[in-house]
Design a protein around this motif. Structure first.
Motif, PDB file in Angstrom:
ATOM      1  N   GLU A 118      17.371 123.856 -43.031  1.00 61.78           N
ATOM      2  CA  GLU A 118      16.399 124.531 -43.537  1.00 61.78           C
ATOM      3  C   GLU A 118      15.739 125.562 -42.415  1.00 61.78           C
ATOM      4  O   GLU A 118      16.112 125.466 -41.166  1.00 61.78           O
ATOM      5  CB  GLU A 118      15.224 123.461 -43.382  1.00 61.78           C
ATOM      6  CG  GLU A 118      15.439 122.486 -44.572  1.00 61.78           C
ATOM      7  CD  GLU A 118      14.259 121.435 -44.436  1.00 61.78           C
ATOM      8  OE1 GLU A 118      13.748 121.182 -45.773  1.00 61.78           O
ATOM      9  OE2 GLU A 118      13.496 121.162 -43.537  1.00 61.78           O
ATOM     10  N   CYS A 120      12.014 126.845 -40.681  1.00 62.56           N
ATOM     11  CA  CYS A 120      10.807 126.451 -40.778  1.00 62.56           C
ATOM     12  C   CYS A 120       9.954 127.410 -40.158  1.00 62.56           C
ATOM     13  O   CYS A 120      10.261 127.729 -38.913  1.00 62.56           O
ATOM     14  CB  CYS A 120      10.327 125.161 -40.147  1.00 62.56           C
ATOM     15  SG  CYS A 120      11.084 123.820 -41.287  1.00 62.56           S
ATOM     16  N   GLN A 133       0.470 132.874 -45.084  1.00 59.45           N
ATOM     17  CA  GLN A 133       0.849 131.760 -46.049  1.00 59.45           C
ATOM     18  C   GLN A 133       1.522 132.575 -47.643  1.00 59.45           C
ATOM     19  O   GLN A 133       2.706 131.983 -48.219  1.00 59.45           O
ATOM     20  CB  GLN A 133      -0.107 130.854 -46.674  1.00 59.45           C
ATOM     21  CG  GLN A 133       0.364 129.699 -47.775  1.00 59.45           C
ATOM     22  CD  GLN A 133      -0.733 128.683 -47.839  1.00 59.45           C
ATOM     23  OE1 GLN A 133      -1.461 128.432 -47.001  1.00 59.45           O
ATOM     24  NE2 GLN A 133      -0.580 128.077 -48.946  1.00 59.45           N
ATOM     25  N   GLU A 137       5.137 132.288 -48.790  1.00 64.77           N
ATOM     26  CA  GLU A 137       5.567 131.710 -50.227  1.00 64.77           C
ATOM     27  C   GLU A 137       6.396 132.857 -51.158  1.00 64.77           C
ATOM     28  O   GLU A 137       7.100 132.511 -51.812  1.00 64.77           O
ATOM     29  CB  GLU A 137       4.301 131.289 -50.883  1.00 64.77           C
ATOM     30  CG  GLU A 137       3.634 130.034 -50.440  1.00 64.77           C
ATOM     31  CD  GLU A 137       2.209 129.577 -50.746  1.00 64.77           C
ATOM     32  OE1 GLU A 137       1.745 130.468 -51.495  1.00 64.77           O
ATOM     33  OE2 GLU A 137       2.191 128.419 -50.631  1.00 64.77           O
ATOM     34  N   ASN A 140       9.818 132.591 -50.763  1.00 64.86           N
ATOM     35  CA  ASN A 140      10.442 130.916 -51.257  1.00 64.86           C
ATOM     36  C   ASN A 140       9.920 130.087 -50.484  1.00 64.86           C
ATOM     37  O   ASN A 140      10.678 128.838 -50.526  1.00 64.86           O
ATOM     38  CB  ASN A 140      11.722 130.999 -51.887  1.00 64.86           C
ATOM     39  CG  ASN A 140      11.881 132.068 -52.807  1.00 64.86           C
ATOM     40  OD1 ASN A 140      11.188 132.130 -53.862  1.00 64.86           O
ATOM     41  ND2 ASN A 140      12.920 132.793 -52.651  1.00 64.86           N
ATOM     42  N   ILE A 142       7.954 126.722 -48.857  1.00 66.83           N
ATOM     43  CA  ILE A 142       6.984 125.828 -49.445  1.00 66.83           C
ATOM     44  C   ILE A 142       6.027 125.416 -48.337  1.00 66.83           C
ATOM     45  O   ILE A 142       6.569 125.205 -47.293  1.00 66.83           O
ATOM     46  CB  ILE A 142       7.835 124.623 -49.904  1.00 66.83           C
ATOM     47  CG1 ILE A 142       8.767 125.451 -51.079  1.00 66.83           C
ATOM     48  CG2 ILE A 142       6.952 123.661 -50.661  1.00 66.83           C
ATOM     49  CD1 ILE A 142       9.846 124.274 -51.592  1.00 66.83           C
ATOM     50  N   HIS A 143       4.822 125.614 -48.417  1.00 72.83           N
ATOM     51  CA  HIS A 143       3.670 124.938 -47.785  1.00 72.83           C
ATOM     52  C   HIS A 143       3.815 123.248 -47.615  1.00 72.83           C
ATOM     53  O   HIS A 143       3.691 122.819 -48.698  1.00 72.83           O
ATOM     54  CB  HIS A 143       2.211 125.281 -48.296  1.00 72.83           C
ATOM     55  CG  HIS A 143       1.310 125.253 -47.315  1.00 72.83           C
ATOM     56  ND1 HIS A 143       0.160 124.757 -47.615  1.00 72.83           N
ATOM     57  CD2 HIS A 143       1.289 124.960 -45.759  1.00 72.83           C
ATOM     58  CE1 HIS A 143      -0.707 124.560 -46.666  1.00 72.83           C
ATOM     59  NE2 HIS A 143      -0.034 124.756 -45.568  1.00 72.83           N
ATOM     60  N   MET A 144       3.976 122.887 -46.293  1.00 70.54           N
ATOM     61  CA  MET A 144       4.410 121.577 -46.110  1.00 70.54           C
ATOM     62  C   MET A 144       3.314 120.907 -45.440  1.00 70.54           C
ATOM     63  O   MET A 144       3.617 119.631 -44.780  1.00 70.54           O
ATOM     64  CB  MET A 144       5.872 121.390 -45.571  1.00 70.54           C
ATOM     65  CG  MET A 144       6.980 121.814 -46.649  1.00 70.54           C
ATOM     66  SD  MET A 144       6.958 121.129 -47.998  1.00 70.54           S
ATOM     67  CE  MET A 144       7.582 119.556 -47.313  1.00 70.54           C
TER      68      MET A 144
END
Length: 152
Positions: A118, A120, A133, A137, A140, A142-144
């Motif tokens: 991953e 981050c 943000q 997005e 691709n 993803i807001h975690m």
């Protein structure tokens, strides 16, 4: 106006790296904390001398206008690796252009070369949170979750 070039940082970039780091520091949520040039310089050289860390600049007309830096680490619970950013910054005058995305893509390429599971990116500076943000997005991500601070 010239084209923006994304390139690896070199030792000679130290003073510009410090200048941009101070810009991030002053504009973001860390501005009330002391900025230590020596500590920042040591981190810069540590990144440059590590195979598992990277530092890329965006350069336009001979001026450094943004950067992204980070490193690869194993998850604390298993052997998979993750590439996390230390900082990702674009000068105000070039926000909203492709500079941030181009830096991000070079960062992701580094992660691909390192076979990470991953990538981050954290947003802890409070600089254009909603726009940042949306950019992530659009690529691709993803807001975690979020970062929460308790000032002491």
């Amino acid at each position: 106006m010239g084209e923006v070039v994304i390139r690896e940082a070199v030792d000679e970039d130290l003073f510009e790296a410090l200048r941009l780091s101070k810009d991030v520091h002053q504009e973001g949520s860390f501005k009330d904390s002391k900025f230590d040039d020596k500590k920042a310089a040591l981190l810069f050289f540590d990144i440059l001398n590590s195979d598992d860390k990277c530092f890329y600049f965006a350069e336009k007309d001979g001026k450094l206008v943004g950067f992204i830096a980070g490193g690869v680490n194993e998850y604390f619970f298993g052997p998979e690796t993750i590439l996390s950013d230390y900082s990702w910054f674009v000068c105000k005058e070039l926000r909203g252009t492709r500079v941030g995305i181009d830096l991000l893509n070079r960062f992701i390429e580094f992660g691909d070369k390192k076979n990470v599971s991953e990538v981050c990116i954290g947003i802890a500076t409070k600089i254009n949170l909603d726009k940042t943000q949306k950019v992530l997005e659009s690529q691709n991500f993803i807001h975690m979750g979020g970062t929460f601070k308790l000032k002491r």
